[in-house]
Design a protein around this motif. Structure first.
Motif, PDB file in Angstrom:
ATOM      1  N   LYS A 166      -4.183   6.258   1.617  1.00 54.48           N
ATOM      2  CA  LYS A 166      -4.787   5.434   0.908  1.00 54.48           C
ATOM      3  C   LYS A 166      -4.897   3.832   1.306  1.00 54.48           C
ATOM      4  O   LYS A 166      -4.047   3.492   2.052  1.00 54.48           O
ATOM      5  CB  LYS A 166      -4.160   5.392  -0.481  1.00 54.48           C
ATOM      6  CG  LYS A 166      -4.166   6.862  -1.181  1.00 54.48           C
ATOM      7  CD  LYS A 166      -3.569   6.789  -2.672  1.00 54.48           C
ATOM      8  CE  LYS A 166      -3.563   8.376  -3.460  1.00 54.48           C
ATOM      9  NZ  LYS A 166      -2.846   8.322  -4.557  1.00 54.48           N
ATOM     10  N   LEU A 167      -6.034   3.325   0.863  1.00 54.30           N
ATOM     11  CA  LEU A 167      -6.271   1.923   1.077  1.00 54.30           C
ATOM     12  C   LEU A 167      -5.796   1.157   0.036  1.00 54.30           C
ATOM     13  O   LEU A 167      -6.554   1.334  -1.020  1.00 54.30           O
ATOM     14  CB  LEU A 167      -7.741   1.782   1.852  1.00 54.30           C
ATOM     15  CG  LEU A 167      -8.031   0.362   2.338  1.00 54.30           C
ATOM     16  CD1 LEU A 167      -7.305   0.096   3.595  1.00 54.30           C
ATOM     17  CD2 LEU A 167      -9.538   0.220   2.505  1.00 54.30           C
ATOM     18  N   ASN A 168      -4.924   0.061   0.291  1.00 55.43           N
ATOM     19  CA  ASN A 168      -4.643  -0.657  -0.952  1.00 55.43           C
ATOM     20  C   ASN A 168      -4.005   0.141  -2.017  1.00 55.43           C
ATOM     21  O   ASN A 168      -4.534   0.003  -3.116  1.00 55.43           O
ATOM     22  CB  ASN A 168      -5.661  -1.606  -1.198  1.00 55.43           C
ATOM     23  CG  ASN A 168      -6.124  -2.530   0.023  1.00 55.43           C
ATOM     24  OD1 ASN A 168      -5.323  -3.016   0.660  1.00 55.43           O
ATOM     25  ND2 ASN A 168      -7.381  -2.845  -0.039  1.00 55.43           N
ATOM     26  N   ASP A 169      -3.100   0.965  -1.844  1.00 55.45           N
ATOM     27  CA  ASP A 169      -2.812   1.876  -3.019  1.00 55.45           C
ATOM     28  C   ASP A 169      -1.910   1.001  -3.888  1.00 55.45           C
ATOM     29  O   ASP A 169      -1.090   0.199  -3.524  1.00 55.45           O
ATOM     30  CB  ASP A 169      -1.577   2.832  -2.520  1.00 55.45           C
ATOM     31  CG  ASP A 169      -1.344   4.047  -3.397  1.00 55.45           C
ATOM     32  OD1 ASP A 169      -1.682   3.829  -4.467  1.00 55.45           O
ATOM     33  OD2 ASP A 169      -0.443   5.137  -2.813  1.00 55.45           O
ATOM     34  N   PRO A 170      -2.390   0.904  -5.090  1.00 49.80           N
ATOM     35  CA  PRO A 170      -1.621   0.330  -6.237  1.00 49.80           C
ATOM     36  C   PRO A 170      -0.169   0.674  -6.280  1.00 49.80           C
ATOM     37  O   PRO A 170       0.522  -0.078  -6.834  1.00 49.80           O
ATOM     38  CB  PRO A 170      -2.437   0.209  -7.478  1.00 49.80           C
ATOM     39  CG  PRO A 170      -3.134   1.764  -7.257  1.00 49.80           C
ATOM     40  CD  PRO A 170      -3.297   1.838  -5.854  1.00 49.80           C
TER      41      PRO A 170
ATOM     42  N   ASP B  93      -6.229  -5.920   4.226  1.00 49.56           N
ATOM     43  CA  ASP B  93      -6.179  -4.556   3.734  1.00 49.56           C
ATOM     44  C   ASP B  93      -4.957  -3.577   4.205  1.00 49.56           C
ATOM     45  O   ASP B  93      -4.463  -3.878   5.181  1.00 49.56           O
ATOM     46  CB  ASP B  93      -7.445  -3.762   4.144  1.00 49.56           C
ATOM     47  CG  ASP B  93      -8.541  -3.951   3.375  1.00 49.56           C
ATOM     48  OD1 ASP B  93      -8.466  -4.619   2.158  1.00 49.56           O
ATOM     49  OD2 ASP B  93      -9.756  -3.980   3.783  1.00 49.56           O
ATOM     50  N   VAL B  94      -4.255  -2.744   3.429  1.00 48.86           N
ATOM     51  CA  VAL B  94      -3.042  -2.114   3.858  1.00 48.86           C
ATOM     52  C   VAL B  94      -3.479  -0.430   3.791  1.00 48.86           C
ATOM     53  O   VAL B  94      -3.783  -0.062   2.610  1.00 48.86           O
ATOM     54  CB  VAL B  94      -1.956  -2.364   3.151  1.00 48.86           C
ATOM     55  CG1 VAL B  94      -0.604  -1.531   3.523  1.00 48.86           C
ATOM     56  CG2 VAL B  94      -1.455  -3.843   3.278  1.00 48.86           C
ATOM     57  N   LEU B  95      -3.301   0.192   4.978  1.00 51.46           N
ATOM     58  CA  LEU B  95      -3.306   1.672   4.884  1.00 51.46           C
ATOM     59  C   LEU B  95      -1.872   2.258   4.651  1.00 51.46           C
ATOM     60  O   LEU B  95      -0.937   1.749   5.495  1.00 51.46           O
ATOM     61  CB  LEU B  95      -3.813   2.139   6.107  1.00 51.46           C
ATOM     62  CG  LEU B  95      -4.259   3.537   6.155  1.00 51.46           C
ATOM     63  CD1 LEU B  95      -5.528   4.045   5.369  1.00 51.46           C
ATOM     64  CD2 LEU B  95      -4.775   3.863   7.615  1.00 51.46           C
ATOM     65  N   SER B  96      -1.760   3.201   3.671  1.00 49.13           N
ATOM     66  CA  SER B  96      -0.480   3.631   3.455  1.00 49.13           C
ATOM     67  C   SER B  96      -0.512   4.983   3.352  1.00 49.13           C
ATOM     68  O   SER B  96      -1.634   5.756   3.056  1.00 49.13           O
ATOM     69  CB  SER B  96       0.033   2.972   2.096  1.00 49.13           C
ATOM     70  OG  SER B  96      -0.544   3.124   1.040  1.00 49.13           O
ATOM     71  N   LEU B  97       0.675   5.784   3.462  1.00 53.97           N
ATOM     72  CA  LEU B  97       0.776   6.986   3.410  1.00 53.97           C
ATOM     73  C   LEU B  97       2.067   7.337   2.587  1.00 53.97           C
ATOM     74  O   LEU B  97       2.974   6.792   2.554  1.00 53.97           O
ATOM     75  CB  LEU B  97       1.027   7.849   4.572  1.00 53.97           C
ATOM     76  CG  LEU B  97       1.091   9.148   4.581  1.00 53.97           C
ATOM     77  CD1 LEU B  97      -0.120  10.127   4.155  1.00 53.97           C
ATOM     78  CD2 LEU B  97       1.435   9.832   6.025  1.00 53.97           C
ATOM     79  N   HIS B  98       1.933   8.327   1.597  1.00 56.28           N
ATOM     80  CA  HIS B  98       3.124   8.609   0.554  1.00 56.28           C
ATOM     81  C   HIS B  98       3.270  10.029   0.671  1.00 56.28           C
ATOM     82  O   HIS B  98       2.328  10.891   0.343  1.00 56.28           O
ATOM     83  CB  HIS B  98       2.733   7.939  -0.796  1.00 56.28           C
ATOM     84  CG  HIS B  98       3.800   8.413  -1.844  1.00 56.28           C
ATOM     85  ND1 HIS B  98       3.224   9.178  -2.803  1.00 56.28           N
ATOM     86  CD2 HIS B  98       5.046   8.036  -2.057  1.00 56.28           C
ATOM     87  CE1 HIS B  98       4.502   9.590  -3.607  1.00 56.28           C
ATOM     88  NE2 HIS B  98       5.551   8.760  -3.131  1.00 56.28           N
TER      89      HIS B  98
END
Length: 443
Positions: A72-76, A115-120
């Motif tokens: 997700k990009l800019n996951d809240p 922007d921050v790309l994250s993986l959860h």
């Protein structure tokens, strides 16, 4: 106030100690292994998460910024601390614990323009199953170690307990007068430990005490033997004195001294354990009746049940004479003798035996309290007990009135009970005496 004592055996103490140490050890090791395995699996999950995020980042940068593969990009929902580190241009990952359930695995990487790309993802079910299996194995292993330690403690403690029990039994036989027993030989075994040191110390103590007792016995016997000749001469000389009160006093004192010397010699012979019984079959009730009539015709003899016994009549007569003499000298009339089977009771109606005698048994040269010690040297009951031992019998003492009760004429008294054995003693004089039955003790 006396604190109650908890009595446990050495076997259980050692078993409990080994089990407790084993339980604490396996608990500590289990916690260490559990935590190490969990940390290792979480670190591995973070590394896998970073590899997946790197792959998604490459795809994002080469596919005109298309977000795929669960990223997700800019996951809240991205933790603020992780987002802050990512905005500083760092690739970061973290594990976020929850109150219940598996932890969350996060990974984040900056992709430009703020922007921050994250993986959860969460800790996989497979990893949770592995941890559950590991915990189950640790529990089973811990229980096995605890039970194994308990069994080992019982085994080791049982061996030590058996050796100590054998040592105690052997020491008890020595205390009963069997000086031929050696504690070290009784415990046996190949392994040498502190129990052997204790056994050697007890054996050395027994030998030293036996040597001292034997030396004292020889000295006593020698002194008494040397006194026989001058005392006999003194008694003979007293017979030549002219009649009168002084002559009577001298004769009485000389005769008392002669009796004392003979008693001391007899005690010395009994202490040497060299006396042997010369057995004959006699009707106990008839024998006691005839002998008591010779000693004192006024003594009442009651035969409840006649019985034939194999014993030494001379020694039995000596015991009866000493018991009747003690009752006549220190007690009050009437004196009664009862024969019931193999049991002979001699009772007077005096103030009773001294408490020291009831507690410790007859002691030579101690006659007890003043109300029961007018004359004598305390050897009569000692000789009676020694002769009873040669016969393989037991001689016990008790009072009719309870301890501390006031003495009233005709209500109190002392009772000496002679328990003759069912079988004759061996030719060594070491016949094991059987204890009286419950009913006999209540008589």
């Amino acid at each position: 106030m006396r604190r109650p004592a908890l009595r446990t055996g050495v076997r259980w103490k050692i078993s409990i100690a080994i089990t407790a140490v084993g339980a604490l050890t396996v608990m500590a090791l289990s916690l260490v292994v559990h935590n190490a395995a969990r940390v290792s699996m979480l670190d591995n999950a973070r590394e896998v998460q970073m590899e997946r995020l790197n792959f998604a980042q490459n795809y994002y940068e080469t596919s005109n910024k298309r977000v795929r593969f669960g990223t997700k990009l800019n996951d809240p929902a991205l933790p603020p601390a992780l987002k802050s580190k990512a905005l500083q241009g760092r690739k970061v990952s973290s594990v976020q614990e929850r109150g219940s359930g598996p932890p969350d695995i996060w990974a984040a990487v900056p992709v430009g323009n703020g922007d921050v790309l994250s993986l959860h993802s969460t800790f996989t079910d497979r990893s949770s199953n592995v941890m559950a299996d590991l915990d189950r194995a640790l529990v089973i292993g811990s229980v096995a170690v605890v039970f194994g330690g308990c069994a080992l403690g019982i085994l080791i403690g049982g061996q030590i307990s058996r050796r100590l029990r054998k040592a105690a039994d052997a020491a008890g036989k020595v205390a009963e007068g069997n000086t031929e027993v050696r504690v070290r030989d009784a415990i046996g075994g190949v392994v040498r430990d502190e129990t052997d040191e204790l056994a050697r110390a007890v054996d050395a103590l027994t030998d030293a005490l036996q040597e001292r007792i034997e030396a004292e016995r020889r000295v006593t016997a020698d002194i008494a033997h040397e006194l026989r000749t001058p005392v006999t001469g003194l008694l003979t000389a007293a017979e030549l004195l002219p009649p009168g009160r002084p002559t009577e006093l001298v004769r009485n004192r000389a005769q008392a001294m002669r009796t004392l010397v003979e008693d001391v010699l007899e005690v010395a012979r009994l202490d040497s354990a060299s006396e042997r019984a010369e057995l004959q079959d006699i009707a106990l009730g008839e024998f006691v009746s005839r002998r008591v009539a010779v000693f004192d015709p006024e003594v009442k003899v009651r035969v409840v049940h006649e019985s034939w016994v194999s014993t030494d009549p001379r020694r039995l007569e000596r015991i009866l004479g000493n018991l009747l003499g003690n009752a006549a000298k220190h007690g009050e009339g009437p004196v009664e003798v009862t024969v019931e089977g193999r049991v002979v009771r001699v009772r007077d109606h005096g103030s009773g035996f001294p408490e020291a005698l009831l507690r410790e048994g007859p002691s030579r040269f101690r006659t007890g309290s003043s109300d029961r010690a007018g004359n004598g040297h305390g050897l009569g009951l000692t000789i009676a007990a020694g002769q009873a031992k040669v016969l393989g019998a037991r001689l016990t003492f008790r009072n009719v009135a309870p301890e501390g009760a006031p003495h009233a004429p005709g209500t109190g008294g002392a009772i000496a009970v002679l328990w003759l054995p069912e079988h004759a003693p061996t030719n060594t004089g070491s016949f094991p005496v059987q204890p009286p039955t419950k009913d006999a003790r209540q008589v």
